[in-house]
Design an enzyme around this catalytic site. Structure first.
Site, PDB file in Angstrom:
ATOM      1  N   ASN A  10       0.884  -1.169   0.000  1.00 18.67           N
ATOM      2  CA  ASN A  10       0.000   0.000   0.000  1.00 18.67           C
ATOM      3  C   ASN A  10       0.918   1.214   0.000  1.00 18.67           C
ATOM      4  O   ASN A  10       1.509   1.552   1.028  1.00 18.67           O
ATOM      5  CB  ASN A  10      -0.889  -0.019   1.250  1.00 18.67           C
ATOM      6  CG  ASN A  10      -1.693   1.267   1.396  1.00 18.67           C
ATOM      7  OD1 ASN A  10      -1.731   2.087   0.474  1.00 18.67           O
ATOM      8  ND2 ASN A  10      -2.312   1.447   2.549  1.00 18.67           N
ATOM      9  N   TRP A  11       1.021   1.836  -1.148  1.00 19.64           N
ATOM     10  CA  TRP A  11       1.986   2.937  -1.280  1.00 19.64           C
ATOM     11  C   TRP A  11       1.477   4.250  -0.687  1.00 19.64           C
ATOM     12  O   TRP A  11       2.211   5.234  -0.632  1.00 19.64           O
ATOM     13  CB  TRP A  11       2.351   3.129  -2.758  1.00 19.64           C
ATOM     14  CG  TRP A  11       3.350   2.110  -3.245  1.00 19.64           C
ATOM     15  CD1 TRP A  11       3.942   1.119  -2.502  1.00 19.64           C
ATOM     16  CD2 TRP A  11       3.890   1.981  -4.564  1.00 19.64           C
ATOM     17  NE1 TRP A  11       4.812   0.388  -3.280  1.00 19.64           N
ATOM     18  CE2 TRP A  11       4.803   0.894  -4.551  1.00 19.64           C
ATOM     19  CE3 TRP A  11       3.706   2.677  -5.764  1.00 19.64           C
ATOM     20  CZ2 TRP A  11       5.510   0.500  -5.681  1.00 19.64           C
ATOM     21  CZ3 TRP A  11       4.415   2.280  -6.891  1.00 19.64           C
ATOM     22  CH2 TRP A  11       5.314   1.205  -6.846  1.00 19.64           C
ATOM     23  N   LYS A  12       0.224   4.294  -0.308  1.00 19.03           N
ATOM     24  CA  LYS A  12      -0.356   5.526   0.260  1.00 19.03           C
ATOM     25  C   LYS A  12      -0.069   6.704  -0.674  1.00 19.03           C
ATOM     26  O   LYS A  12      -0.021   6.506  -1.884  1.00 19.03           O
ATOM     27  CB  LYS A  12       0.157   5.736   1.691  1.00 19.03           C
ATOM     28  CG  LYS A  12      -0.030   4.457   2.539  1.00 19.03           C
ATOM     29  CD  LYS A  12       0.199   4.662   4.003  1.00 19.03           C
ATOM     30  CE  LYS A  12       0.011   3.324   4.727  1.00 19.03           C
ATOM     31  NZ  LYS A  12       0.107   3.442   6.169  1.00 19.03           N
ATOM     32  N   HIS A  95      -9.265   1.307   5.204  1.00 19.05           N
ATOM     33  CA  HIS A  95      -7.976   1.524   5.873  1.00 19.05           C
ATOM     34  C   HIS A  95      -8.179   2.495   7.037  1.00 19.05           C
ATOM     35  O   HIS A  95      -8.991   3.425   6.945  1.00 19.05           O
ATOM     36  CB  HIS A  95      -6.959   2.091   4.874  1.00 19.05           C
ATOM     37  CG  HIS A  95      -5.566   2.072   5.407  1.00 19.05           C
ATOM     38  ND1 HIS A  95      -5.111   3.019   6.290  1.00 19.05           N
ATOM     39  CD2 HIS A  95      -4.558   1.191   5.227  1.00 19.05           C
ATOM     40  CE1 HIS A  95      -3.862   2.722   6.615  1.00 19.05           C
ATOM     41  NE2 HIS A  95      -3.500   1.619   5.987  1.00 19.05           N
ATOM     42  N   GLU A  97      -6.566   4.916   7.994  1.00 17.79           N
ATOM     43  CA  GLU A  97      -6.365   6.332   7.627  1.00 17.79           C
ATOM     44  C   GLU A  97      -7.635   6.899   6.976  1.00 17.79           C
ATOM     45  O   GLU A  97      -7.972   8.062   7.163  1.00 17.79           O
ATOM     46  CB  GLU A  97      -5.137   6.472   6.712  1.00 17.79           C
ATOM     47  CG  GLU A  97      -3.852   6.269   7.509  1.00 17.79           C
ATOM     48  CD  GLU A  97      -2.694   5.693   6.720  1.00 17.79           C
ATOM     49  OE1 GLU A  97      -2.704   5.731   5.486  1.00 17.79           O
ATOM     50  OE2 GLU A  97      -1.756   5.165   7.378  1.00 17.79           O
ATOM     51  N   GLU A 167      -5.072  -4.589  10.748  1.00 15.49           N
ATOM     52  CA  GLU A 167      -4.029  -3.578  10.880  1.00 15.49           C
ATOM     53  C   GLU A 167      -4.244  -2.820  12.188  1.00 15.49           C
ATOM     54  O   GLU A 167      -4.997  -1.832  12.217  1.00 15.49           O
ATOM     55  CB  GLU A 167      -4.084  -2.595   9.714  1.00 15.49           C
ATOM     56  CG  GLU A 167      -3.797  -3.224   8.366  1.00 15.49           C
ATOM     57  CD  GLU A 167      -3.207  -2.205   7.380  1.00 15.49           C
ATOM     58  OE1 GLU A 167      -2.150  -2.486   6.825  1.00 15.49           O
ATOM     59  OE2 GLU A 167      -3.795  -1.127   7.211  1.00 15.49           O
ATOM     60  N   GLY A 173       2.993   2.425  10.649  1.00 14.51           N
ATOM     61  CA  GLY A 173       3.955   3.509  10.456  1.00 14.51           C
ATOM     62  C   GLY A 173       4.711   3.884  11.714  1.00 14.51           C
ATOM     63  O   GLY A 173       5.349   4.938  11.762  1.00 14.51           O
ATOM     64  N   SER A 210       3.868  -2.073  10.186  1.00 13.85           N
ATOM     65  CA  SER A 210       5.328  -2.189  10.318  1.00 13.85           C
ATOM     66  C   SER A 210       5.864  -3.562   9.911  1.00 13.85           C
ATOM     67  O   SER A 210       6.787  -4.083  10.539  1.00 13.85           O
ATOM     68  CB  SER A 210       5.759  -1.808  11.734  1.00 13.85           C
ATOM     69  OG  SER A 210       5.395  -0.459  12.019  1.00 13.85           O
ATOM     70  N   GLY A 231       3.063  -1.023   4.151  1.00 14.93           N
ATOM     71  CA  GLY A 231       3.217   0.373   3.758  1.00 14.93           C
ATOM     72  C   GLY A 231       4.669   0.684   3.435  1.00 14.93           C
ATOM     73  O   GLY A 231       5.178   0.348   2.361  1.00 14.93           O
ATOM     74  N   GLY A 232       5.350   1.290   4.385  1.00 19.69           N
ATOM     75  CA  GLY A 232       6.711   1.805   4.185  1.00 19.69           C
ATOM     76  C   GLY A 232       7.673   0.850   3.473  1.00 19.69           C
ATOM     77  O   GLY A 232       8.365   1.248   2.520  1.00 19.69           O
TER      78      GLY A 232
END
Ligand code: 13P
Length: 248
Positions: A10-12, A95, A97, A167, A173, A210, A231-232
């Site tokens: 998930n590149w956001k 998500h 967010e 999640e 993150g 993470s 993500g990251g």
């Protein structure tokens, strides 16, 4: 438990065009069909077609969100049918967010899930508790409520296109990963819940928060963890490849 594992990036709201070029040029000689696991990436919607041009074989591309209507006067929104036309194969819905920053309600998420599944998109539906909810002993109640509200009334014939991601918000993150035991405890609960609620206990269950090359193997060693929503660590080609390799 499902047999195939999933690594979903998930590149956001990340990556410039230059960074996209660098990511895909590092992976262009990698044939992802050789892996047992599924390698999926959700770039920003505006980069979808560019990524489709550049991605090598065997990677599925998808979206991070969509509206629940197919078209209309919804300035600034992304139509699920337009995403599908562009080549999106899946969409992430719910998500944390989207829930927290964009105030998406259970009702809205439920409509999005139904529309996307109806269109033939695969859906990754996200759930997860905040740190405060965990500290108050409400982990199972919060996740159960998100499942009940978000996934009610789904056409049973579409359940083969549904994935669920756990999640925990406190692990997203932050560099703090849920331990494999903490994640497995909730995944086991979700497996049973989905079996009872939707009559299907083979829905793939992804863990997110993470995830990194250093912890993916331990997480995937648990019986109810079928993959990672990342993500990251999915932004770097070498790390994404390591994750997919670790998933087999
Ligand atoms: P991080 O892997 O950066 O913690 O993000 C997890 C996530 O939100 C994936 O959807």
């Amino acid at each position: 438990m499902s047999t195939k594992r999933y690594i979903v990036g998930n590149w956001k709201m990340n990556h410039s065009l230059k960074e996209l070029d660098a990511f895909w040029s590092q992976l262009k000689s990698t044939d992802f069909t050789k892996f047992e696991s599924n390698a999926w990436i959700a770039p920003q919607g505006i980069h979808l077609s560019k990524c489709l041009e550049m991605a090598g074989s065997g990677i599925k591309l998808g979206a991070q969100n969509c509206h629940h209507k197919l078209s209309g006067a919804f300035t600034g929104e992304a139509s699920p049918s337009a995403l599908k036309d562009m080549g999106a194969e899946f969409v992430i819905i719910g998500h944390s967010e989207r829930r927290a920053i964009f105030n998406e309600s259970h009702e809205e998420l439920n409509l999005k899930v139904k529309t996307a599944l109806e269109l033939g998109l695969k859906v990754i539906f996200c759930v997860g508790e905040t740190l405060q909810e965990r500290n108050e002993g409400r982990v199972f109640a919060v996740n159960q409520n998100q499942i009940h509200q978000g996934l009610k009334g789904i056409d049973p014939s579409k359940l083969g296109s549904l994935l669920v991601a756990y999640e925990p918000v406190w692990a997203i993150g932050t560099g703090v990963t849920a331990s494999p035991e903490q994640a497995e405890e909730v995944h086991h609960f979700l497996r049973e819940l989905l079996g009872k609620f939707l009559g299907r206990n083979s829905i793939p269950l992804l863990y997110g928060g993470s995830v990194k090359p250093a912890n993916i193997k331990d997480l995937l060693s648990k019986p109810n963890i079928d993959g990672g929503l990342v993500g990251g660590a999915s932004l770097k080609a070498s790390d994404f490849l390591k994750l997919v390799e670790a998933a087999g």
